[in-house]
Design an enzyme around this catalytic site. Structure first.
Site, PDB file in Angstrom:
ATOM      1  N   GLY A   1       0.808  -1.223   0.000  1.00 30.08           N
ATOM      2  CA  GLY A   1       0.000   0.000   0.000  1.00 30.08           C
ATOM      3  C   GLY A   1       0.835   1.264   0.000  1.00 30.08           C
ATOM      4  O   GLY A   1       2.067   1.233  -0.153  1.00 30.08           O
TER       5      GLY A   1
ATOM      6  N   GLU B   1      -1.969  -5.145  -1.691  1.00 39.78           N
ATOM      7  CA  GLU B   1      -1.429  -5.892  -0.541  1.00 39.78           C
ATOM      8  C   GLU B   1      -0.926  -4.924   0.541  1.00 39.78           C
ATOM      9  O   GLU B   1       0.254  -4.953   0.907  1.00 39.78           O
ATOM     10  CB  GLU B   1      -0.260  -6.780  -0.993  1.00 39.78           C
ATOM     11  CG  GLU B   1      -0.570  -7.722  -2.134  1.00 39.78           C
ATOM     12  CD  GLU B   1       0.699  -8.347  -2.748  1.00 39.78           C
ATOM     13  OE1 GLU B   1       1.829  -8.036  -2.302  1.00 39.78           O
ATOM     14  OE2 GLU B   1       0.548  -9.137  -3.690  1.00 39.78           O
ATOM     15  N   PRO B   2      -1.761  -4.053   1.059  1.00 36.40           N
ATOM     16  CA  PRO B   2      -1.261  -3.080   2.045  1.00 36.40           C
ATOM     17  C   PRO B   2      -0.977  -3.715   3.404  1.00 36.40           C
ATOM     18  O   PRO B   2      -1.738  -4.561   3.873  1.00 36.40           O
ATOM     19  CB  PRO B   2      -2.427  -2.088   2.165  1.00 36.40           C
ATOM     20  CG  PRO B   2      -3.637  -2.895   1.835  1.00 36.40           C
ATOM     21  CD  PRO B   2      -3.203  -3.921   0.827  1.00 36.40           C
TER      22      PRO B   2
ATOM     23  N   ARG C   1       1.654  -1.773   6.007  1.00 44.84           N
ATOM     24  CA  ARG C   1       1.977  -0.617   6.844  1.00 44.84           C
ATOM     25  C   ARG C   1       0.793   0.335   7.027  1.00 44.84           C
ATOM     26  O   ARG C   1       0.478   0.745   8.145  1.00 44.84           O
ATOM     27  CB  ARG C   1       3.144   0.139   6.202  1.00 44.84           C
ATOM     28  CG  ARG C   1       3.735   1.230   7.065  1.00 44.84           C
ATOM     29  CD  ARG C   1       4.685   2.101   6.253  1.00 44.84           C
ATOM     30  NE  ARG C   1       5.703   1.368   5.563  1.00 44.84           N
ATOM     31  CZ  ARG C   1       6.906   1.061   6.049  1.00 44.84           C
ATOM     32  NH1 ARG C   1       7.237   1.461   7.264  1.00 44.84           N
ATOM     33  NH2 ARG C   1       7.781   0.394   5.331  1.00 44.84           N
TER      34      ARG C   1
ATOM     35  N   ARG D   1      13.287  -0.626  13.924  1.00 45.06           N
ATOM     36  CA  ARG D   1      13.162   0.280  12.775  1.00 45.06           C
ATOM     37  C   ARG D   1      14.114   1.480  12.850  1.00 45.06           C
ATOM     38  O   ARG D   1      14.758   1.814  11.852  1.00 45.06           O
ATOM     39  CB  ARG D   1      11.711   0.746  12.596  1.00 45.06           C
ATOM     40  CG  ARG D   1      10.733  -0.423  12.341  1.00 45.06           C
ATOM     41  CD  ARG D   1       9.392   0.043  11.809  1.00 45.06           C
ATOM     42  NE  ARG D   1       9.536   0.580  10.477  1.00 45.06           N
ATOM     43  CZ  ARG D   1       9.568   1.854  10.175  1.00 45.06           C
ATOM     44  NH1 ARG D   1       9.437   2.766  11.117  1.00 45.06           N
ATOM     45  NH2 ARG D   1       9.731   2.250   8.942  1.00 45.06           N
TER      46      ARG D   1
ATOM     47  N   TYR E   1      16.638   1.252   9.748  1.00 46.55           N
ATOM     48  CA  TYR E   1      16.291   2.100   8.585  1.00 46.55           C
ATOM     49  C   TYR E   1      16.442   3.586   8.884  1.00 46.55           C
ATOM     50  O   TYR E   1      15.911   4.413   8.147  1.00 46.55           O
ATOM     51  CB  TYR E   1      14.841   1.884   8.154  1.00 46.55           C
ATOM     52  CG  TYR E   1      14.390   0.445   8.056  1.00 46.55           C
ATOM     53  CD1 TYR E   1      14.837  -0.376   7.025  1.00 46.55           C
ATOM     54  CD2 TYR E   1      13.480  -0.071   8.967  1.00 46.55           C
ATOM     55  CE1 TYR E   1      14.389  -1.686   6.935  1.00 46.55           C
ATOM     56  CE2 TYR E   1      13.032  -1.380   8.870  1.00 46.55           C
ATOM     57  CZ  TYR E   1      13.502  -2.181   7.858  1.00 46.55           C
ATOM     58  OH  TYR E   1      13.055  -3.471   7.768  1.00 46.55           O
TER      59      TYR E   1
ATOM     60  N   CYS F   1      23.491  -3.743  24.495  1.00 46.56           N
ATOM     61  CA  CYS F   1      24.908  -3.373  24.360  1.00 46.56           C
ATOM     62  C   CYS F   1      25.304  -3.134  22.906  1.00 46.56           C
ATOM     63  O   CYS F   1      26.075  -3.912  22.332  1.00 46.56           O
ATOM     64  CB  CYS F   1      25.771  -4.459  24.974  1.00 46.56           C
ATOM     65  SG  CYS F   1      25.234  -4.852  26.628  1.00 46.56           S
ATOM     66  N   GLU F   2      24.768  -2.127  22.310  1.00 46.46           N
ATOM     67  CA  GLU F   2      25.114  -1.731  20.943  1.00 46.46           C
ATOM     68  C   GLU F   2      24.942  -0.219  20.850  1.00 46.46           C
ATOM     69  O   GLU F   2      23.945   0.314  21.338  1.00 46.46           O
ATOM     70  CB  GLU F   2      24.135  -2.344  19.921  1.00 46.46           C
ATOM     71  CG  GLU F   2      24.082  -3.832  19.916  1.00 46.46           C
ATOM     72  CD  GLU F   2      24.583  -4.445  18.618  1.00 46.46           C
ATOM     73  OE1 GLU F   2      25.049  -3.703  17.727  1.00 46.46           O
ATOM     74  OE2 GLU F   2      24.507  -5.673  18.526  1.00 46.46           O
TER      75      GLU F   2
ATOM     76  N   TYR G   1       5.554  -3.471  11.401  1.00 45.35           N
ATOM     77  CA  TYR G   1       6.961  -3.860  11.417  1.00 45.35           C
ATOM     78  C   TYR G   1       7.615  -3.513  12.758  1.00 45.35           C
ATOM     79  O   TYR G   1       8.795  -3.192  12.812  1.00 45.35           O
ATOM     80  CB  TYR G   1       7.721  -3.224  10.240  1.00 45.35           C
ATOM     81  CG  TYR G   1       7.060  -3.518   8.903  1.00 45.35           C
ATOM     82  CD1 TYR G   1       7.065  -4.811   8.389  1.00 45.35           C
ATOM     83  CD2 TYR G   1       6.406  -2.520   8.175  1.00 45.35           C
ATOM     84  CE1 TYR G   1       6.427  -5.093   7.182  1.00 45.35           C
ATOM     85  CE2 TYR G   1       5.771  -2.798   6.968  1.00 45.35           C
ATOM     86  CZ  TYR G   1       5.796  -4.083   6.473  1.00 45.35           C
ATOM     87  OH  TYR G   1       5.169  -4.365   5.288  1.00 45.35           O
TER      88      TYR G   1
HETATM   89  N1  LLP Z   1       3.571  -7.199  -0.641  1.00 44.12           N
HETATM   90  C1  LLP Z   1       4.847  -7.632  -0.670  1.00 44.12           C
HETATM   91  C2  LLP Z   1       5.228  -8.638  -1.665  1.00 44.12           C
HETATM   92  C3  LLP Z   1       5.789  -7.090   0.213  1.00 44.12           C
HETATM   93  O1  LLP Z   1       7.048  -7.512   0.164  1.00 44.12           O
HETATM   94  C4  LLP Z   1       5.391  -6.119   1.173  1.00 44.12           C
HETATM   95  C5  LLP Z   1       6.350  -5.550   2.126  1.00 44.12           C
HETATM   96  C6  LLP Z   1       4.036  -5.732   1.193  1.00 44.12           C
HETATM   97  C7  LLP Z   1       3.161  -6.279   0.266  1.00 44.12           C
HETATM   98  C8  LLP Z   1       3.512  -4.728   2.164  1.00 44.12           C
HETATM   99  O2  LLP Z   1       4.013  -3.459   1.920  1.00 44.12           O
HETATM  100  P1  LLP Z   1       3.473  -2.178   2.763  1.00 44.12           P
HETATM  101  O3  LLP Z   1       2.028  -1.955   2.420  1.00 44.12           O
HETATM  102  O4  LLP Z   1       3.632  -2.531   4.195  1.00 44.12           O
HETATM  103  O5  LLP Z   1       4.342  -1.062   2.331  1.00 44.12           O
HETATM  104  N2  LLP Z   1      10.351  -3.741   7.643  1.00 44.12           N
HETATM  105  C9  LLP Z   1      10.271  -2.604   6.776  1.00 44.12           C
HETATM  106  C10 LLP Z   1       9.262  -2.806   5.675  1.00 44.12           C
HETATM  107  C11 LLP Z   1       9.493  -4.055   4.842  1.00 44.12           C
HETATM  108  C12 LLP Z   1       8.458  -4.235   3.754  1.00 44.12           C
HETATM  109  C13 LLP Z   1       8.558  -5.584   3.165  1.00 44.12           C
HETATM  110  N3  LLP Z   1       7.576  -5.887   2.181  1.00 44.12           N
HETATM  111  C14 LLP Z   1       9.998  -1.349   7.606  1.00 44.12           C
HETATM  112  O6  LLP Z   1       9.866  -1.449   8.835  1.00 44.12           O
HETATM  113  O7  LLP Z   1       9.957  -0.227   7.088  1.00 44.12           O
END
Ligand code: LLP
Length: 420
Positions: free
Chosen positions: A239, A273-274, A276, A312, A316, A343-344, A371
Site C-alpha cells: 500500500g 497488498e497493504p 503498513r 526500525r 532504517y 549493548c550496541e 513492522y
Molecule cells: N507485498 C509484498 C510482496 C511485500 O514484500 C510487502 C512488504 C508488502 C506487500 C507490504 O508493503 P506495505 O504496504 O507494508 O508497504 N520492515 C520494513 C518494511 C518491509 C516491507 C517488506 N515488504 C519497515 O519497517 O519499514
C-alpha cells in the site's frame, strides 16, 4: 479523530488512558487500536468500491492473530509469505480462498500445504519456482492459480532496504523476460495463469512510481492478450506510505482512483497488498525511563525498550514520534536521545527529542503498529513485549509478555559427563 490523542495532558487510546494500560500490563508493551485498524482497512475497501478485486492485508506488517481476526471479520483477504503466516490466518478465521502467497523462497512443503488448502493465488517470483509449483501441482492432481511477480525496474524512491522493484533487487521476474515466461507457464501442467503482479517497495509517499509500474504492467497485459493469454487480475503489491513525521502521502481514494482510471476499458480485477498503512498508525509502543544520563556531549534517557523491541530506528534510520503518556510539568525541557539497555551503539529509539523528562516517566513511541513487534527479537536475552488491543473502553491482552521459560523453550543442556 485519531485513535491516539491527548486530553488534559494525558495520552489516550480510544477511550482509555495509556497510563492505565501501562499500569495494567507493564512496559515495554505494544498497544493497538481496533477502531484505527478497521478504519484503515475500510479506506481501501471503500476506495476499491464496486470495482472487482480484493484487499489482501500483508500479514508480515503485524501478524498477531487478534489483529488478523479483526481484519478477517471486516472481510479482508490476506497476503502471506510463509507457512507460519498461512497458519496464523487460518487460526484467526481467515479462509484459504482469500489468501494469496508472495515471497521469493517458498519451499516445496509450503507449496504443497497451500495448494492442498486451495488458496486464491501464488505470486510466483522466479522460473525455478514456477517449475517447482507445476511439478507439485501436477503430482497432486491440482491446478495452481498463478500470477507472475514482475520486476518493472521502477525506482520507488524509498529507503534502499525497502525498495524492491529495481533490476538489481532479488525480487520478481525481469519485465523484459516476463512475456516469454508467461508463454512457457501457459503450457505447463498444473498451472492456471490468473494474474500479474509487482511490488516495488514500501513507504512510498507518492503514487507516481506505482503508476509508472502499472503502465509497464499494462503493456505486458496487452501483449499477453494478443497472444491469447488472458490476465484476470492485476496486483500492485503493498500500500501507500504513512505519515511518521511530516510525510504527506496521497489519500487511498486518490491512489486507487488513479489506478482504476489507468485501466481504461480493460476488464481487470485489482488486488492490493497493504500492510503498513493498515496498522502503522494504529499501534504504539509504551516504555518507561529507567535512568536519565545527562553528559557533557549528549543527554541520554535510558528506557526499558530497546532495538530488540523495535529495530526500525536502528535498521532504517526510521523517525518515530515520542510522546509522554502524562505531560511532565516539573522537569525542564531539553534534548534527549532515547536509548535502550542493549549493548550496541545502534540501540536507540529516537535521537535529539525535545522533552521534559524525569526518571520513571512513561513514553509512547508512536506509529509502531507496523513492522514493530513482528521484527522484535530476544537479543540480550530480553523477553519480547506484550501486545494489547484497545477496543472502545475495553482492553485485551493479545500476547503475553515472554517469560524466562519462553526464552529457553526448546533449548537443552548437554548430557552430564558421567551419563555420556
Ligand atoms: N507485498 C509484498 C510482496 C511485500 O514484500 C510487502 C512488504 C508488502 C506487500 C507490504 O508493503 P506495505 O504496504 O507494508 O508497504 N520492515 C520494513 C518494511 C518491509 C516491507 C517488506 N515488504 C519497515 O519497517 O519499514
Amino acid at each position: 479523530m485519531s485513535a491516539f490523542y491527548r486530553r488534559e495532558g494525558t495520552l489516550y487510546a480510544e477511550k482509555i488512558s495509556l497510563e492505565k494500560i501501562a499500569e495494567c500490563y507493564g512496559t515495554p508493551s505494544y498497544v493497538y487500536s481496533r477502531a484505527a485498524i478497521e478504519q484503515a482497512y475500510d479506506a481501501y475497501a471503500h476506495a476499491l468500491g464496486s470495482h472487482p478485486g480484493r484487499i489482501c492485508y500483508a500479514v508480515k506488517a503485524n501478524s498477531n492473530i487478534a489483529v488478523l481476526q479483526v481484519l478477517a471479520l471486516r472481510g479482508a483477504s490476506f497476503d502471506i509469505v510463509s507457512s507460519g503466516e498461512l497458519k496464523r490466518v487460518l487460526q484467526a478465521g481467515g479462509r484459504p480462498e482469500n489468501i494469496i502467497f508472495s515471497g521469493v523462497g517458498k519451499t516445496r512443503e509450503e507449496l504443497v500445504e497451500a495448494l492442498t488448502l486451495g488458496i486464491a493465488c501464488f505470486n510466483v517470483e522466479s522460473e525455478a519456482e514456477l517449475d517447482a509449483l507445476s511439478f507439485v501441482a501436477d503430482e497432486l492432481g491440482l491446478q495452481a492459480r498463478v500470477s507472475l511477480r514482475v520486476n518493472p525496474d521502477v525506482d520507488a524512491q524509498t529507503h534502499p532496504y525497502i525498495s524492491t522493484g529495481l533490476k538489481e533487487n532479488k525480487f520478481g521476474i525481469d519485465i523484459d523476460r516476463a512475456f516469454e515466461v508467461y508463454q512457457r507457464a501457459a503450457k505447463l501442467p498444473g498451472i492456471n495463469i490468473v494474474g500479474v503482479d509487482c511490488h516495488i517497495g514500501s513507504q512510498l509517499t507518492e503514487s507516481q512510481p506505482f503508476i509508472d509500474a502499472l503502465e509497464r504492467l499494462l503493456l505486458l497485459v496487452d501483449r499477453l492478450a494478443d497472444a491469447s493469454i488472458a490476465i484476470k487480475h492485476l496486483d500492485l503489491g503493498g500500500g501507500i506510505g504513512v505519515t511518521y513525521r511530516d510525510e504527506q502521502p496521497p489519500s487511498i481514494d486518490d491512489y486507487i482512483g488513479r489506478v482504476i482510471e489507468k485501466l481504461g476499458d480493460r476488464k481487470l480485477a485489482l488486488v492490493f497488498e497493504p500492510g503498513r498503512s493498515i496498522v502503522a498508525n494504529a499501534g504504539i509502543m509504551l516504555t518507561q525511563v529507567i535512568y536519565l544520563k545527562p553528559t557533557e556531549h549528549k543527554n541520554f534517557a535510558i528506557v526499558d525498550a530497546a532495538m530488540n523491541d523495535n529495530i526500525r530506528p536502528s535498521l532504517y534510520q526510521a523517525w518515530q514520534d515520542v510522546q509522554p503518556l502524562v505531560e511532565n510539568t516539573t522537569a525542564g525541557e531539553c534534548n534527549w536521545d532515547i536509548v535502550g539497555p542493549v549493548c550496541e551503539t545502534g540501540d536507540f529509539l529516537a535521537k535529539d527529542r525535545h522533552l521534559a523528562l524525569s526518571s520513571g516517566d512513561q513514553l509512547a513511541l508512536m506509529s509502531s503498529g507496523a513492522y514493530g513487534f513482528v521484527m522484535s527479537s530476544n537479543y540480550n536475552s530480553r523477553g519480547r513485549a506484550c501486545e494489547v488491543m484497545v477496543d472502545g473502553e475495553q482492553h485485551h491482552l493479545i500476547r503475553a509478555r515472554e517469560s524466562f521459560e519462553d526464552l529457553i523453550k526448546g533449548e537443552s543442556l548437554l548430557p552430564d559427563e558421567e551419563d555420556s
